[in-house]
Design a protein around this motif. Structure first.
Motif, mmCIF file in Angstrom:
data_model
loop_
_atom_site.group_PDB
_atom_site.id
_atom_site.type_symbol
_atom_site.label_atom_id
_atom_site.label_comp_id
_atom_site.label_asym_id
_atom_site.label_seq_id
_atom_site.Cartn_x
_atom_site.Cartn_y
_atom_site.Cartn_z
ATOM 1 N N GLY A 31 26.935 79.787 0.267
ATOM 2 C CA GLY A 31 27.665 79.098 1.325
ATOM 3 C C GLY A 31 29.139 79.403 1.212
ATOM 4 N N ILE A 32 29.898 78.742 2.052
ATOM 5 C CA ILE A 32 31.343 78.945 2.056
ATOM 6 C C ILE A 32 32.007 77.580 1.998
ATOM 7 N N LEU A 33 32.921 77.429 1.081
ATOM 8 C CA LEU A 33 33.700 76.197 0.974
ATOM 9 C C LEU A 33 35.082 76.444 1.573
ATOM 10 N N ILE A 34 35.464 75.589 2.490
ATOM 11 C CA ILE A 34 36.753 75.694 3.174
ATOM 12 C C ILE A 34 37.555 74.435 2.860
ATOM 13 N N PRO A 35 38.797 74.576 2.444
ATOM 14 C CA PRO A 35 39.611 73.378 2.231
ATOM 15 C C PRO A 35 39.759 72.572 3.531
ATOM 16 N N VAL A 36 39.759 71.279 3.411
ATOM 17 C CA VAL A 36 39.900 70.395 4.565
ATOM 18 C C VAL A 36 41.183 70.728 5.315
ATOM 19 N N ASP A 37 41.075 70.812 6.628
ATOM 20 C CA ASP A 37 42.211 71.056 7.537
ATOM 21 C C ASP A 37 42.849 72.436 7.383
ATOM 22 N N ASP A 38 42.165 73.369 6.744
ATOM 23 C CA ASP A 38 42.708 74.716 6.592
ATOM 24 C C ASP A 38 42.092 75.612 7.664
ATOM 25 N N GLU A 39 42.712 75.597 8.837
ATOM 26 C CA GLU A 39 42.191 76.356 9.972
ATOM 27 C C GLU A 39 42.186 77.857 9.702
ATOM 28 N N ASP A 40 43.195 78.345 9.011
ATOM 29 C CA ASP A 40 43.259 79.782 8.710
ATOM 30 C C ASP A 40 42.085 80.211 7.830
ATOM 31 N N ALA A 41 41.748 79.386 6.845
ATOM 32 C CA ALA A 41 40.621 79.703 5.968
ATOM 33 C C ALA A 41 39.310 79.664 6.748
ATOM 34 N N LEU A 42 39.197 78.731 7.677
ATOM 35 C CA LEU A 42 37.991 78.642 8.500
ATOM 36 C C LEU A 42 37.840 79.879 9.372
ATOM 37 N N VAL A 43 38.920 80.278 10.024
ATOM 38 C CA VAL A 43 38.895 81.477 10.870
ATOM 39 C C VAL A 43 38.536 82.701 10.033
ATOM 40 N N SER A 44 39.144 82.820 8.883
ATOM 41 C CA SER A 44 38.881 83.957 8.003
ATOM 42 C C SER A 44 37.419 84.002 7.578
ATOM 43 N N ALA A 45 36.862 82.862 7.217
ATOM 44 C CA ALA A 45 35.460 82.790 6.792
ATOM 45 C C ALA A 45 34.532 83.151 7.944
ATOM 46 N N MET A 46 34.827 82.666 9.128
ATOM 47 C CA MET A 46 34.004 82.979 10.288
ATOM 48 C C MET A 46 34.072 84.467 10.633
ATOM 49 N N GLN A 47 35.244 85.040 10.532
ATOM 50 C CA GLN A 47 35.393 86.474 10.789
ATOM 51 C C GLN A 47 34.587 87.291 9.784
ATOM 52 N N LYS A 48 34.617 86.863 8.528
ATOM 53 C CA LYS A 48 33.857 87.569 7.482
ATOM 54 C C LYS A 48 32.360 87.520 7.791
ATOM 55 N N LEU A 49 31.872 86.349 8.198
ATOM 56 C CA LEU A 49 30.455 86.217 8.525
ATOM 57 C C LEU A 49 30.061 87.087 9.715
ATOM 58 N N LEU A 50 30.931 87.120 10.714
ATOM 59 C CA LEU A 50 30.631 87.890 11.918
ATOM 60 C C LEU A 50 30.740 89.393 11.708
ATOM 61 N N SER A 51 31.545 89.802 10.781
ATOM 62 C CA SER A 51 31.781 91.230 10.591
ATOM 63 C C SER A 51 30.947 91.849 9.462
ATOM 64 N N ASP A 52 30.341 91.023 8.628
ATOM 65 C CA ASP A 52 29.598 91.534 7.480
ATOM 66 C C ASP A 52 28.191 90.938 7.464
ATOM 67 N N TRP A 53 27.268 91.633 8.129
ATOM 68 C CA TRP A 53 25.904 91.132 8.268
ATOM 69 C C TRP A 53 25.222 90.944 6.916
ATOM 70 N N ASN A 54 25.436 91.861 5.994
ATOM 71 C CA ASN A 54 24.806 91.736 4.670
ATOM 72 C C ASN A 54 25.287 90.484 3.943
ATOM 73 N N TYR A 55 26.566 90.186 4.042
ATOM 74 C CA TYR A 55 27.135 88.980 3.423
ATOM 75 C C TYR A 55 26.513 87.730 4.053
ATOM 76 N N ALA A 56 26.457 87.708 5.374
ATOM 77 C CA ALA A 56 25.887 86.557 6.076
ATOM 78 C C ALA A 56 24.418 86.372 5.710
ATOM 79 N N LYS A 57 23.685 87.467 5.630
ATOM 80 C CA LYS A 57 22.265 87.409 5.283
ATOM 81 C C LYS A 57 22.085 86.896 3.852
ATOM 82 N N LYS A 58 22.931 87.353 2.929
ATOM 83 C CA LYS A 58 22.864 86.906 1.534
ATOM 84 C C LYS A 58 23.116 85.404 1.443
#
Length: 74
Positions: free
Chosen positions: A12-39
């Motif tokens: 899973g992915i842990l995002i600090p509370v109220d850290d919008e930049d970290a949330l965006v970054s995590a979502m981008q990583k999931l959308l751009s890296d299918w193997n990571y998301a699948k894992k």
């Protein structure tokens, strides 16, 4: 809380509370890296299995048997 169950980047992915930049970054990583998301998805299923009612009941039964409570009242 979530940090007790989730290993960041493993199941899973842990995002600090109220850290919008970290949330965006995590979502981008999931959308751009299918193997990571699948894992993450595959490993997250292990959490569900570990927290299933059947598994928890089995763990309680084992503990009760180990401490001998099963013989209580006999």
């Amino acid at each position: 809380g979530p940090a007790n169950l989730i290993r960041n980047g493993e199941n899973g992915i842990l995002i600090p509370v109220d850290d919008e930049d970290a949330l965006v970054s995590a979502m981008q990583k999931l959308l751009s890296d299918w193997n990571y998301a699948k894992k993450l998805g595959k490993n997250a299923l292990a959490i569900r299995e570990k927290l299933s009612t059947e598994y928890i009941i089995e763990q309680w039964q084992t503990l009760i048997e180990q401490i001998g409570v099963g013989n209580f009242g006999k």
